[in-house]
Design an enzyme around this catalytic site. Structure first.
Site: not given
Length: 460
Positions: A182, A312-313, A318, A325
């Protein structure tokens, strides 16, 4: 400016680009179906070429086609199979449901190539399509292309992923971590157990796909228009299957019921279903990796996936789990493709399925995507992730659910109270248990050893 020549078919004259290898029927299909801009897949065109070459050889051996014409057709068909003229297969996926346009595209291109150096008088219908109909050629091409693509691309990729998982499982065989049910902390498992589970999923997928291929190898070639075999020699279907086996090394056989292979796409639907199961397995593995990699500070942070690109832009530093993905997106596409193939499989009206091209396109796309994604997942994410041991040890030490191992000694109620106190005070479970029970330090070390707890059974 484009130059044209005039071609003729049973409907009359039509202008065709002067340098095109195809003829009037292909051009009509190009004009009639300006829908998606998506042409039929390379592996499907390869299968068409193989079928036409084998058909010519069989018709020659049966005494129905002259040796010179047959040799010219075989040479041309092998060019098609090898991908040398793919640009001359421009017809949209969304075309006539029988795939007649694609069959005639192949017939016209092969006839043109066969007559190019010397005019042998090869005719697209009378010679290239001898003993055939679009209604048996296209289902056969779907099955041949799917079988070969699974055999040559998907299964090797799955074996590679399985091997990567097995190697990582062996390397991390005794490394314990917090189990989760869970999405909540549970009893410990080892990384080896977790990776071995993923490996078992891939092995099971291979077994299921292999079992489905036995139906895909039964070819309807020889059934011609409706399954009766009209205009084909009685030995034609069996001999073409044998010729395809010799040409590819894949054990094809002639169907014992041509009607089934022409009127339905049940075997393709079944294979697609197993590809969907594989997609579910890969998505589970990819999402587990994403969760385990989450953080690096505020997430689970058990592992670190390879840093492949800036994440990340706007947020410097990051890094995202890009390969898992991408794999998840592939899985979503495959699940969607299966829905399309399922609907198409229902469209067998009387003696013919009339959504054959879209079955071919989606089935082959699913196989290709899963092959590429499986190899990428194994080579990059599985082989490349590292374990964050300090983070894992800290989580294990503070996991209140470890108290489950004390249940046989102190009872469930006292165990629950100890776990709640440890969680509330943010203290290691061993420390709280030391205060709340009469167990010795040695007993606590033995009973709460995470590695021993992964082996199951009551520790006495």
């Amino acid at each position: 400016m484009t130059k044209y020549r005039t071609e003729r078919d049973s409907m009359g004259k039509l202008k065709v680009p002067a340098d095109a290898l195809y003829g009037a029927q292909t051009q009509r299909a190009v004009d009639n179906f300006p829908i998606s801009g998506m042409a039929m897949p390379r592996e499907f065109i390869r299968a068409l070429g193989l079928i036409k070459a084998c058909a010519a050889e069989v018709n020659r051996d049966l005494g129905l086609l002259g040796k010179s014409k047959a040799a010219a057709i075989v040479r041309a068909a092998k060019q098609v199979a090898a991908g040398q003229v793919d640009a001359d297969f421009p017809i949209d996926v969304f075309q006539t449901g029988s795939g007649t346009s694609s069959n005639m595209n192949a017939n016209e291109v092969i006839a043109h190539l066969a007559n190019a150096k010397k005019n042998w008088g090869v005719h697209p219908n009378d010679h290239v399509n001898m003993g055939q109909s679009s209604n048996d050629v296209i289902p056969t091409a779907i099955q041949v292309s799917a079988c070969l693509t699974v055999q040559e691309k998907l299964l090797p990729a799955l074996h590679s992923l399985r091997d990567a998982l097995d190697a990582k499982a062996k390397a991390l065989k005794t490394v314990p971590k917090t189990g989760r049910t869970h999405l909540m902390d549970a009893m410990p498992v080892t990384f080896g157990q977790e990776l071995a589970t993923w490996s078992r999923q891939i092995r099971s997928a291979v077994e299921r796909i292999d079992a489905t291929l036995k139906h895909m190898r039964k070819l309807p070639q020889g059934g011609t228009a409706v399954g009766t075999g009209i205009n084909a020699h009685p030995k034609f279907g069996k001999d073409v299957a044998a010729a395809l086996t010799a040409a590819t090394g894949f054990a094809f056989k002639s169907s014992d019921n041509y009607f089934e292979g022409i009127s339905s796409q049940d075997a393709s639907v079944a294979l697609s279903g197993q590809l969907k199961v594989l997609a579910c397995s890969l998505m589970k593995i990819a999402n587990d990796l994403r969760w385990m990699n989450s953080g690096p500070l505020a997430g689970i942070g058990e592992i670190e996936l390879p840093a492949l690109q800036p994440g990340s832009s706007i947020m410097p530093g990051k890094v995202n789990p890009v390969v898992p993905e991408a794999v998840c997106m592939v899985c979503a596409q495959v699940i969607g493709n299966d829905a399309t193939i399922t609907v198409a499989g229902q469209s067998g009206n009387f003696q013919l399925n009339v959504m054959l091209p879209v079955v071919a396109y989606n089935l082959l796309q699913s196989i290709e995507l899963l092959a590429n994604a499986s190899r990428l997942l194994g080579d990059t994410a599985i082989k490349g992730f590292t374990v964050k041991q300090e983070r894992i040890n800290d989580a294990l030490e503070r996991n209140p659910i470890l108290v489950t191992a004390l249940n046989p000694v102190i009872g469930y109620e006292k165990g629950a109270a100890t776990a709640k106190q440890a969680y509330k005070e943010g203290r290691p479970i061993k420390e709280v248990a030391r205060e709340n029970t009469d167990l010795s330090e040695a007993d606590l070390d033995r009973l709460l050893d995470p590695v021993k707890l992964t082996k199951g059974g009551i520790q006495k």
